[in-house]
Design a protein around this motif. Structure first.
Motif, mmCIF file in Angstrom:
data_model
loop_
_atom_site.group_PDB
_atom_site.id
_atom_site.type_symbol
_atom_site.label_atom_id
_atom_site.label_comp_id
_atom_site.label_asym_id
_atom_site.label_seq_id
_atom_site.Cartn_x
_atom_site.Cartn_y
_atom_site.Cartn_z
ATOM 1 N N TYR A 55 0.826 -1.206 0.000
ATOM 2 C CA TYR A 55 0.000 0.000 0.000
ATOM 3 C C TYR A 55 0.864 1.261 0.000
ATOM 4 O O TYR A 55 0.595 2.206 -0.757
ATOM 5 N N VAL A 56 1.893 1.284 0.832
ATOM 6 C CA VAL A 56 2.787 2.445 0.851
ATOM 7 C C VAL A 56 3.459 2.620 -0.515
ATOM 8 O O VAL A 56 3.578 3.738 -1.029
ATOM 9 N N GLU A 57 3.871 1.529 -1.124
ATOM 10 C CA GLU A 57 4.478 1.596 -2.452
ATOM 11 C C GLU A 57 3.487 2.142 -3.480
ATOM 12 O O GLU A 57 3.847 2.960 -4.345
ATOM 13 N N THR A 58 2.236 1.704 -3.375
ATOM 14 C CA THR A 58 1.205 2.149 -4.314
ATOM 15 C C THR A 58 0.954 3.641 -4.178
ATOM 16 O O THR A 58 0.857 4.369 -5.178
ATOM 17 N N VAL A 59 0.822 4.118 -2.953
ATOM 18 C CA VAL A 59 0.582 5.544 -2.732
ATOM 19 C C VAL A 59 1.777 6.366 -3.209
ATOM 20 O O VAL A 59 1.617 7.402 -3.860
ATOM 21 N N ALA A 60 2.980 5.917 -2.892
ATOM 22 C CA ALA A 60 4.169 6.654 -3.303
ATOM 23 C C ALA A 60 4.276 6.747 -4.822
ATOM 24 O O ALA A 60 4.676 7.782 -5.368
ATOM 25 N N ALA A 61 3.894 5.673 -5.497
ATOM 26 C CA ALA A 61 3.972 5.682 -6.955
ATOM 27 C C ALA A 61 2.951 6.627 -7.580
ATOM 28 O O ALA A 61 3.183 7.182 -8.668
ATOM 29 N N ILE A 84 8.102 9.312 2.867
ATOM 30 C CA ILE A 84 8.415 10.729 3.052
ATOM 31 C C ILE A 84 7.253 11.523 2.474
ATOM 32 O O ILE A 84 6.971 11.437 1.272
ATOM 33 N N VAL A 85 6.560 12.279 3.309
ATOM 34 C CA VAL A 85 5.341 12.966 2.903
ATOM 35 C C VAL A 85 5.541 14.467 3.090
ATOM 36 O O VAL A 85 5.855 14.923 4.198
ATOM 37 N N THR A 86 5.343 15.234 2.032
ATOM 38 C CA THR A 86 5.506 16.679 2.088
ATOM 39 C C THR A 86 4.896 17.291 0.835
ATOM 40 O O THR A 86 4.384 16.571 -0.035
ATOM 41 N N ALA A 87 4.950 18.594 0.736
ATOM 42 C CA ALA A 87 4.422 19.278 -0.449
ATOM 43 C C ALA A 87 5.267 18.935 -1.674
ATOM 44 O O ALA A 87 6.467 18.666 -1.555
ATOM 45 N N PRO A 88 4.661 18.943 -2.880
ATOM 46 C CA PRO A 88 5.424 18.603 -4.090
ATOM 47 C C PRO A 88 6.683 19.434 -4.278
ATOM 48 O O PRO A 88 7.724 18.904 -4.695
#
Length: 876
Positions: A55-61, A84-88
């Protein structure tokens, strides 16, 4: 303003469904419910580790706000991953942000003006780690929902928060344990044993103690986290999410209870209070009752995954949610609710203003509380971004300044150590903890002491001074009592841990300034390769330095080749070197020269080749067949013992209740180790009906009788800490525990370092006559007159003390009340019975893989066991 901001953001971060409700949300990112097929936290449903990772891989992709990085390996080779979650825009310059953050972490590389300017544009970095204790599984189930919300929400306030932070989301700090936990729960779901505890650890070796290994870093998970935090990312804030017992508060958030470690910067505690209150406010605004602060948990000891970062100027935060039966709901009536340390009852107070009334409690409740706390924290970190980044730099700057003042100015580790193997371990764990260790390139003098080239120096003018100091100094636990004469508050874990004492490593504290010699910075602690002295071509035998722990590895390697190995019983002088009693004497034979050269090279043990026959009067050593008892009651001490035997290359097998009850033990084994566990628990195990039938019961009288026969037939029984009571009862030994039954006001010693005095004996070979042991609610032996035996009983057991607690000044570090109870009493006793014996330890000589000073005592109990295998049949 802060409260309004939190309320606004929380209003839009509705549990997991926001992405589907927002028209502009990325449609390609599945919600956790759609991906897993159930809502996170649903009764009796768990997301397993492979699915969580996918799931983490899917969201990151699919998301331009999420990147996936590999933090490092687990013990069993799985990967700890981080989203790693942040603004684009931040994600596009992520390497720049990371590099700037590492510069801010070390004020020696960045002047203050540049740091303050950098703080204006630098996002705050926050890490959230889930469920290092794998059975505390709620946080791993909350992770996907938090990730999805942050990856998909289009609310302006959420986007603003993401512009000001970089979130490092670690969906599991113990993926191996997560696999074990989910597999067990699923196996018994729908049966009467649904939600029961496991009969084994939720980790290959250490179970709950995976969160007691942060500074020793014996386990791969803690080495991974240390490297990821201190060498790659270094967050300003780290939140770790746990669970606690089901009958207390519903949720704990900081600040923690006293005492604190005074080495850490006061900004740590002030900021933890600020952020903890932000989490509490978020929970209250979401209607989450039963939230507690300022109670239960202290941050005195540096061994947790969330307390070790404190010495690295990271604000560490702990949350604890009331647990359930893994994923199965429970009901807790109001009259079943209990208090705890600093929390006497469930009446409203300033630290507990909104009590929970009791009732049903579910895994989904844990998920909801975790999400409320996490979101409140993220908003607060964003709100105080500049202050957090500035203070991160300032804390390091203050530590450097304190180090320059001295007191101490430096710690010095000379190269000539009694146990060079332990000294290397100490230096390596400091280096892996990001402490600067310098190796000198020439001799130098401090006051009247001359140190040789190759001495290691820890100059305290460095940003992680507090971390190094707390590991190396002596602790004096700040005892607190609620009232004069009242029992003292016990620490949450231990009171003293001084590593130079625990590891028998000479470390000199230097308070005043001195001019350091030329040095080079170490990036690892290399083995000081030794050579084999003398003429190996004419060798009749070899002598190897027998001091410390590495000789046990050498013994096991040599015996594995079929070599004839013995201990010297008198000193040996060869080639200008004085070998102490206990040196290894190895007769030359095919392959021995190469084996000895490898030992000198790999272990750094000095060896000398000598002509002629080996000296007379040595004590022969044999390859011993070792069995390690593994009860069906989860036993952390068994796991640590198993790990230690592997590290020091002892061949052994694991034996369970059925193996012992089958009998014939002496035909198969020479020594059996019983890890720390009460006599009652060893005999009875789990009661029938509380676990699946294969895992109930213990040794029983049948198993005890087989162990008695094993000893009487010449076997060695090694009993650790509380298991000694079982061995005493088993053999009818005239040994009494002087601490047994005493109230805390008469004797109390929670996790401290104590002084030991040892007799000259084969069981103490390779250990100094005075050393340090780790004592945590252990015992003390006193020999009583032997009781008479009936004709039907086993031959009378006789006991002798091999090691004792010192007659005075027992405490070396930590906290001890009632010294007279153990002063001069036995800490290590040998009991002979029939043809065999038991070796009893009143403490744990291998405690958590930390107490190197006493490892060898445990090893010697195995080395000296009688082998029943004929010499001609031993493996070569």
């Amino acid at each position: 303003m802060c409260a309004r901001l939190i309320a606004l953001v929380l209003a839009v971060l509705v549990s997991g469904s926001l992405g589907a409700q927002t028209p502009t949300a990325p449609a390609a990112i599945q919600s956790p419910e759609a991906f897993f097929g159930f809502r996170m936290g649903a009764d009796r449903e768990l997301a397993d580790w492979p699915s969580l990772q996918r799931y983490v891989e899917t969201v990151a992709a699919a998301s331009d706000r999420v990147d996936l990085v590999d933090a490092g390996p687990s013990t069993e080779g799985r990967r700890l991953i981080a989203a790693i979650v942040t603004a684009p825009d931040n994600l596009a310059r992520l390497e720049e942000i990371r590099a700037n953050n590492m510069r801010l972490a070390d004020p020696r590389t960045l002047d203050e003006a540049a740091a303050m300017a950098m703080a204006e544009r630098q996002p705050a970095i926050i890490a959230i780690g889930m469920s290092i204790h794998a059975t505390e599984i709620g946080a791993t189930q909350a992770g996907p929902e938090l990730l999805h919300t942050l990856a998909t929400s289009q609310d302006p306030e959420v986007l603003r928060t993401l512009r000001d932070i970089v979130l490092i989301l670690l969906p599991s700090l113990n993926p191996d344990g997560h696999v074990i936990t989910v597999d067990w729960y699923r196996k018994w779901k729908g049966t009467e044993f649904e939600g029961t505890g496991m009969p084994w650890l939720y980790h290959r070796y250490v179970g709950h103690d995976i969160n007691r290994d942060a500074f020793m870093m014996n386990m791969a998970e803690n080495r991974t986290l240390s490297d990821f935090f201190y060498r790659r990312w270094h967050p300003q804030v780290f939140l770790t999410m746990h669970q606690m017992g089901p009958r207390g508060p519903r949720f704990f958030v900081p600040p923690n209870i006293d005492p604190i470690d005074r080495n850490y910067d006061p900004l740590i505690w002030r900021t933890a209070g600020l952020l903890g209150h932000a989490m509490a406010l978020s929970l209250e605004e979401d209607g989450r009752s039963g939230v507690l602060q300022n109670a239960l948990y202290d941050y005195y000891w540096p061994g947790y995954e969330d307390s070790a970062p404190l010495g690295h100027n990271t604000v560490s935060l702990l949350t604890e949610a009331a647990g359930v039966r893994v994923a199965s709901p429970i009901n807790v009536a109001a009259d079943q609710l209990v208090g705890g340390r600093g929390f006497p009852d469930h009446r409203p107070s300033t630290t507990f203003p909104h009590p929970w009334p009791g009732g049903d409690w579910r895994l989904r409740d844990i998920v909801d509380y975790d999400l409320s706390a996490a979101r409140g924290l993220l908003v607060a970190v964003a709100r105080y971004r500049v202050e957090l980044v500035r203070n991160f730099y300032r804390m390091g700057q203050r530590q450097v300044a304190l180090g320059l003042k001295g007191g101490p100015f430096a710690y010095i580790i000379p190269p000539d150590q009694f146990d060079g193997h332990a000294a290397r371990k100490l230096i390596q764990l400091l280096i892996e903890g990001a402490v600067d260790v310098q190796r000198t390139l020439e001799p130098f003098r401090v006051a009247e002491t001359v140190y040789p080239q190759g001495t290691d120096i820890i100059l305290m003018a460095q940003p992680y001074r507090a971390y190094a100091k707390t590991l190396l100094e002596v602790q004096e636990y700040p005892v607190r009592r609620p009232a004069p004469g009242a029992p003292a508050d016990r620490p949450y874990d231990v009171a003293g841990w001084t590593l130079p004492l625990q590891m028998n490593v000479r470390v000199d504290r230097i308070d005043q300034y001195f001019e350091p010699p030329p040095t080079t910075r170490l990036d690892r602690a290399p083995v000081a390769t030794a050579q084999v002295w003398g003429d190996t071509k004419k060798a009749g035998y070899y002598v190897i330095d027998g001091r410390g722990n590495a000789p046990s590895i050498a013994i096991n390697r040599l015996l594995n080749t079929g070599a004839r190995v013995a201990w010297s019983t008198a000193p040996i002088d060869l080639q200008g070197f004085h070998y102490q009693v206990g040196a290894l004497v190895v007769a030359d034979a095919k392959g021995v020269r190469e084996a000895v050269a490898g030992i000198a090279r790999d272990l750094g043990l000095r060896a000398t080749a000598a002509a002629g026959r080996p000296p007379q009067g040595t004590r022969a050593l044999s390859r011993v067949r070792v069995g390690l008892y593994k009860p069906w009651v989860e036993n952390i001490d068994e796991g640590w013992t198993r790990w230690l035997l592997e590290q020091y290359e002892f061949p052994f097998e694991t034996i369970a209740d059925a193996d012992i009850k089958r009998g014939g033990l002496r035909d198969r084994l020479d020594a059996i180790v019983i890890p720390d566990q009460s006599a009652e628990r060893l005999i009875n195990g789990h009661p029938a009906g509380t676990m699946p039938p294969d895992y109930v019961g213990g040794l029983g009288m049948e198993g005890a009788d087989m162990l008695r026969r094993f000893v009487d037939a010449g076997g060695t029984l090694v009993a650790l800490d509380s298991a000694s009571e079982f061995a005493v009862n088993l053999l009818g030994a005239a040994v009494k525990d002087t601490t047994r039954g005493l109230p805390p006001n008469e004797f109390f010693c929670p996790g401290s370092v104590v002084r030991l005095e040892l007799e000259a004996d084969p069981l103490t070979m390779g250990v100094p006559a005075e050393t340090a042991g780790f004592f945590s609610f252990g015992g003390a032996f006193e020999l009583a007159p032997a009781a008479s035996t009936s004709p039907e009983s086993s031959p009378s057991a006789t006991a002798r003390i091999v090691g004792r607690y010192s007659k005075k000044d027992v405490l070396l570090s930590g906290w001890l009340e009632g010294e007279r109870v153990i002063a001069g009493k036995g800490a290590m006793v040998e009991v002979t019975s029939g043809q065999g014996r038991a070796v009893l330890f009143a403490f744990r000589p291998q405690h958590r893989g930390q107490s190197h000073a006493t490892f060898r005592l445990f090893f010697n109990a195995l080395h000296t066991a009688q082998s029943a295998v004929p010499a001609t049949s031993r493996s070569r």
